[in-house]
Scaffold this motif. Sequence first.
Motif, PDB file in Angstrom:
ATOM      1  N   GLU A 102      14.466  24.733   2.852  1.00 33.74           N
ATOM      2  CA  GLU A 102      15.878  24.519   2.583  1.00 33.74           C
ATOM      3  C   GLU A 102      15.863  24.898   1.080  1.00 33.74           C
ATOM      4  O   GLU A 102      16.808  25.449   0.385  1.00 33.74           O
ATOM      5  CB  GLU A 102      16.422  23.152   2.474  1.00 33.74           C
ATOM      6  CG  GLU A 102      17.645  22.957   2.471  1.00 33.74           C
ATOM      7  CD  GLU A 102      18.070  21.460   2.675  1.00 33.74           C
ATOM      8  OE1 GLU A 102      19.068  21.020   1.942  1.00 33.74           O
ATOM      9  OE2 GLU A 102      17.658  20.797   3.626  1.00 33.74           O
ATOM     10  N   SER A 119      10.548  21.914   6.178  1.00 32.00           N
ATOM     11  CA  SER A 119      11.922  21.916   6.223  1.00 32.00           C
ATOM     12  C   SER A 119      12.640  21.918   4.819  1.00 32.00           C
ATOM     13  O   SER A 119      13.555  22.554   4.622  1.00 32.00           O
ATOM     14  CB  SER A 119      12.649  21.241   7.452  1.00 32.00           C
ATOM     15  OG  SER A 119      12.591  19.636   6.878  1.00 32.00           O
ATOM     16  N   ALA A 120      12.027  21.053   4.468  1.00 32.18           N
ATOM     17  CA  ALA A 120      12.526  20.852   2.962  1.00 32.18           C
ATOM     18  C   ALA A 120      12.158  21.897   1.927  1.00 32.18           C
ATOM     19  O   ALA A 120      13.151  22.592   1.182  1.00 32.18           O
ATOM     20  CB  ALA A 120      11.641  19.617   2.273  1.00 32.18           C
ATOM     21  N   GLN A 148      16.031  28.619   0.257  1.00 34.98           N
ATOM     22  CA  GLN A 148      17.591  29.167   0.738  1.00 34.98           C
ATOM     23  C   GLN A 148      18.314  28.962  -0.521  1.00 34.98           C
ATOM     24  O   GLN A 148      19.118  29.801  -0.847  1.00 34.98           O
ATOM     25  CB  GLN A 148      17.985  28.512   1.919  1.00 34.98           C
ATOM     26  CG  GLN A 148      17.347  28.863   3.043  1.00 34.98           C
ATOM     27  CD  GLN A 148      17.473  30.235   3.580  1.00 34.98           C
ATOM     28  OE1 GLN A 148      18.513  31.055   3.411  1.00 34.98           O
ATOM     29  NE2 GLN A 148      16.329  30.912   4.078  1.00 34.98           N
ATOM     30  N   GLN A 149      18.423  27.899  -1.180  1.00 32.28           N
ATOM     31  CA  GLN A 149      19.125  27.302  -2.409  1.00 32.28           C
ATOM     32  C   GLN A 149      18.561  27.888  -3.515  1.00 32.28           C
ATOM     33  O   GLN A 149      19.575  28.212  -4.469  1.00 32.28           O
ATOM     34  CB  GLN A 149      19.313  25.917  -2.374  1.00 32.28           C
ATOM     35  CG  GLN A 149      19.679  25.297  -1.432  1.00 32.28           C
ATOM     36  CD  GLN A 149      19.508  23.543  -1.487  1.00 32.28           C
ATOM     37  OE1 GLN A 149      18.930  23.183  -2.271  1.00 32.28           O
ATOM     38  NE2 GLN A 149      20.051  22.938  -0.172  1.00 32.28           N
ATOM     39  N   THR A 191      14.040  35.116  -0.041  1.00 24.37           N
ATOM     40  CA  THR A 191      14.309  33.467   0.456  1.00 24.37           C
ATOM     41  C   THR A 191      13.364  33.170   1.520  1.00 24.37           C
ATOM     42  O   THR A 191      13.355  32.231   2.016  1.00 24.37           O
ATOM     43  CB  THR A 191      15.787  33.208   1.008  1.00 24.37           C
ATOM     44  OG1 THR A 191      15.945  34.301   1.824  1.00 24.37           O
ATOM     45  CG2 THR A 191      16.691  33.358  -0.293  1.00 24.37           C
ATOM     46  N   PRO A 225      14.640  19.311  -1.569  1.00 25.45           N
ATOM     47  CA  PRO A 225      14.886  20.332  -2.235  1.00 25.45           C
ATOM     48  C   PRO A 225      15.468  19.953  -3.805  1.00 25.45           C
ATOM     49  O   PRO A 225      15.115  20.654  -4.803  1.00 25.45           O
ATOM     50  CB  PRO A 225      16.050  20.988  -1.555  1.00 25.45           C
ATOM     51  CG  PRO A 225      15.929  20.690  -0.085  1.00 25.45           C
ATOM     52  CD  PRO A 225      15.584  19.456  -0.176  1.00 25.45           C
TER      53      PRO A 225
END
Length: 83
Positions: free
Chosen positions: A23, A19-20, A26-27, A36, A59
Amino acid sequence: MMVLLMITQAEARTKRSQSAEVEFKQQHPCPAAGSTNRPCKGYVIDHIVPIACHGADAPSNMQWHTVADAKAKGKWERTGYRK
């Protein structure tokens, strides 16, 4: 000031958070293609401060590295941060 840290093989195999990584993507989209949600050809996500050296699996502690740069950094990290 340079801090020398030694890591064990067990510490080097610390599980990474999926999940990190999602994320982070996405950033910070892939520098090669701007994606992404797809693999980033020629790049890998690298922890600035390795997890095995108590770096956060977040992240804010991740960056894109070319495959060649990541291999060189990994080799340096495996020697225990020695010059």
